[in-house]
Structure formats: structure tokens, C-alpha cells
Design a protein around this motif. Structure first.
Motif, PDB file in Angstrom:
ATOM      1  N   GLY A 204     -25.982  30.075 -32.493  1.00 43.99           N
ATOM      2  CA  GLY A 204     -25.202  28.912 -32.089  1.00 43.99           C
ATOM      3  C   GLY A 204     -23.768  29.238 -31.724  1.00 43.99           C
ATOM      4  N   PHE A 205     -23.341  30.466 -32.031  1.00 42.89           N
ATOM      5  CA  PHE A 205     -21.984  30.908 -31.701  1.00 42.89           C
ATOM      6  C   PHE A 205     -22.060  32.295 -31.060  1.00 42.89           C
ATOM      7  CE2 PHE A 205     -21.777  27.894 -35.135  1.00 42.89           C
ATOM      8  CZ  PHE A 205     -20.723  27.064 -34.778  1.00 42.89           C
ATOM      9  N   ASP A 206     -23.014  32.435 -30.147  1.00 38.66           N
ATOM     10  CA  ASP A 206     -23.334  33.737 -29.550  1.00 38.66           C
ATOM     11  C   ASP A 206     -22.740  33.891 -28.152  1.00 38.66           C
ATOM     12  OD1 ASP A 206     -24.933  31.754 -28.469  1.00 38.66           O
ATOM     13  OD2 ASP A 206     -26.718  33.013 -28.320  1.00 38.66           O
ATOM     14  N   ASP A 207     -21.462  33.525 -28.023  1.00 36.75           N
ATOM     15  CA  ASP A 207     -20.815  33.582 -26.720  1.00 36.75           C
ATOM     16  C   ASP A 207     -20.799  34.984 -26.123  1.00 36.75           C
ATOM     17  OD1 ASP A 207     -18.969  33.423 -29.108  1.00 36.75           O
ATOM     18  OD2 ASP A 207     -17.604  34.361 -27.692  1.00 36.75           O
ATOM     19  N   VAL A 208     -20.623  36.003 -26.969  1.00 34.77           N
ATOM     20  CA  VAL A 208     -20.587  37.375 -26.453  1.00 34.77           C
ATOM     21  C   VAL A 208     -21.970  37.790 -25.958  1.00 34.77           C
ATOM     22  CG1 VAL A 208     -20.254  39.801 -27.067  1.00 34.77           C
ATOM     23  CG2 VAL A 208     -18.608  38.089 -27.819  1.00 34.77           C
ATOM     24  N   ALA A 209     -23.009  37.508 -26.741  1.00 33.19           N
ATOM     25  CA  ALA A 209     -24.368  37.863 -26.321  1.00 33.19           C
ATOM     26  C   ALA A 209     -24.716  37.194 -24.992  1.00 33.19           C
ATOM     27  CB  ALA A 209     -25.375  37.456 -27.398  1.00 33.19           C
TER      28      ALA A 209
END
Length: 319
Positions: A204-209
Motif C-alpha cells: 500500500g506504500f510501494d511507490d518505489v516498486a
């Protein structure tokens, strides 16, 4: 810059080892090596970047004081580095940051300014206070000297991995804005190029991925609501993302429960105290083994600043 930062850090930062446990190896199905930056000054790798930034700053500029924004680990790293340099520091922290991190930052001599993650912009607050008071802003990850300081961890990992004969392994790094991951990636590209860095984030907080997949900076829908507070950021940095995109493998994600279980295993098997975000990489190694290749994996425990109640919650996951 990373090698220069290492020279400035010598005698000030702790050189953390690579630890292992056969019990962790059994869970992961491969050899697991742990880089315990929870043993670093202020309980996280952030002291490296804080000291690098302040020690690399023009002395006249530094004398007026510094400002930073952080959920707690960068806050403490900057606060201690500023105190050691004899200069004032102001830290902008989210009001929902763990109480221990807020208290420790104040105890290290910093002035703490609290804000609401969902309704206020920390960049705006930091820029405004910096302009009003003549302070130098040290960003938590999108700063060359900070990235260089965090990259000294990678120099140590590369040296130890080469000594142990570890090749073609993934290095899993707890990742927020990417300063730690990009610094380690740069260091290992030079000194251990067969090792692959992979950022690890909460679901839910995987902006880098997602950014690594799309090839452009992606933003999280929210900036709160997960126990892995240390690695929740709005998006990758403008400086860090090009490095991550060039040098890193695919990102990994973990659940809150996996983070808690990894915290418990770190304590039980290595006698280490990890915070949820600091245990994310270990969680991926232990509970997402099918997403990793190779006979060995290296993981960072990036921080250990956890409130007692939350640590008790993690220990309760043990059988």
C-alpha cells in the motif's frame, strides 16, 4: 562522495557487522546475512547521512543551524550530528510519529515542530522555517551528502560480502524515499557489482516498486496508516529515483504482520531490537522467499527505534 563521507565518518559512526543465524536460514530457505544498523548511533543508519551532511557543510553556513523533516530516524540522526557540531537544529515531525522518536529527538537538543501528515506539507513547513530563521535544510533522502553518508553502509556490506565470498546475491534494503537504497546501490556498483540491490516497502506504500516498473516517479495515495512509519514517504526522490532505476532490481513488498514477525525473529535469533520499518527487508527475506533468487541474501535492519508497546505486539507473534 561516498568514500569521502566514509573518511569523515571514521571514528564517529559505528561499523556494523554482518550477522547470521541458522534459525533464520531455515525459515528463509537460504543463508541470510543481516546488516544491523539498529546498532548505529541514534538507533538507525540515518546518523551516517546526518553526520555526512553536517561535516560536509561550509562551516559558516553550518554555524547558523540546520532544519530537517522526518518521522523520527533522520530527526535523531540530524539532532545528534548537530549537537556534536555545536549548532542548533529544528526538526519538523509528523504528530503521529512514535512517541519514543519525538522524545529522543527533543532529548538530543533539537527543537521539534509537529505537523499533520494528511493536511500539511512538510516541505512547505521546512522551507518556510529555513527562510525565516536562516537555517540550512537537510532533506531526509534527496540530498547528495545524505545519500553519500548512507552509501557508506554499502561500502561495508561490499567489503564483508567479498571477504565471505558472497556473489550474485540480492541485498534487500528497507526503503522510503530511496536515500539508503540508492547510496548502497552506488557503493556496491563500484565495490561488489555482482550483488543486486532490491528495495523493500510496506504493501500500500510501494511507490518505489511501482516507479521501478513504470520508469517514472509514482506517488502513494496516502502518507499515513501503516506501522512501518520510518519508510513511508510520498514518493521517491528526484535525486534517488534515477539511481534506483539504473541500479536496482525489482522492489518487494511486505505486510504489517510480516514486519512484526520479522521483529520477533530478529530479537529471538539475533538479540536485536528492530522497529517495523527497520524489519521490512528481513521480513521479505523470511516470508517472501519465492521472490528472491540465489543461495544467500543480505538484508538491512535499518532502525530499532520502537515504542515498548509495539515491540510487545511483535513478540506476541511468536508461537
Amino acid at each position: 562522495m561516498i568514500r569521502a563521507a566514509a573518511k569523515r565518518l571514521h571514528g564517529h559512526a559505528r561499523r556494523t557487522p554482518l550477522l547470521s543465524s541458522p534459525f533464520l536460514d531455515d525459515i528463509a530457505g537460504r543463508k541470510v546475512y543481516v546488516k544491523p544498523e539498529c546498532l548505529q548511533h541514534t538507533g538507525s543508519f540515518k546518523f551516517r547521512g546526518g553526520w555526512s551532511a553536517l561535516s560536509g557543510m561550509d562551516p559558516e553556513k553550518r554555524s547558523h543551524g540546520v532544519i530537517a523533516y522526518s518521522s523520527g530516524n533522520h530527526a535523531q540522526g540530524i539532532a545528534l550530528a548537530a549537537r556534536m557540531h555545536g549548532v542548533p537544529s529544528v526538526i519538523v515531525m509528523p504528530s503521529d510519529a512514535p512517541a519514543l522518536k519525538i522524545e529522543n529527538t527533543k532529548a538530543l537538543g533539537a527543537e521539534v515542530v509537529l505537523y499533520d501528515r494528511d493536511s500539511e506539507d512538510r516541505d512547505e513547513i521546512g522551507a518556510r522555517l529555513a527562510a525565516q530563521r536562516g537555517l540550512t535544510l537537510i532533506k531526509p533522502f534527496d540530498d547528495p551528502l545524505v545519500i553519500a553518508g548512507q552509501g557508506t553502509t554499502g561500502l561495508e556490506i561490499a567489503q564483508d560480502a567479498n571477504s565471505l565470498g558472497i556473489q550474485n546475491a540480492d541485498i534487500l534494503v528497507c526503503c522510503g524515499g530511496g536515500g539508503f537504497s540508492s547510496g548502497i546501490a552506488l557503493a556496491c556498483a563500484a565495490d561488489a557489482p555482482t550483488l543486486r540491490i532490491r528495495p523493500v516497502e510496506p504493501e500500500g506504500f510501494d511507490d518505489v516498486a511501482r516507479s521501478l516498473i513504470s520508469g517514472k516517479i509514482e506517488r502513494n495515495a496516502t502518507t499515513s496508516g501503516n506501522i512501518c512509519d520510518a519508510i513511508i514517504t510520498p514518493q521517491p526522490g528526484d535525486l534517488t529515483f534515477p539511481i534506483l532505476h539504473r541500479l536496482c532490481g525489482p522492489g518487494l513488498t511486505i505486510t504489517e504482520n510480516e514486519a512484526l514477525r520479522a521483529m520477533a525473529q530478529a530479537f529471538l535469533r539475533l538479540k536485536l531490537v528492530a522497529e517495523p520499518g527497520g524489519a521490512a527487508a528481513l521480513a521479505a527475506a523470511l516470508y517472501r522467499p519465492n521472490d528472491i533468487t540465489g543461495d544467500a541474501v543480505i538484508v538491512t535492519i535499518s532502525g530499532g527505534n520502537v515504542d515498548p508497546a509495539q515491540f510487545a505486539q511483535a513478540l506476541a507473534t511468536l508461537p
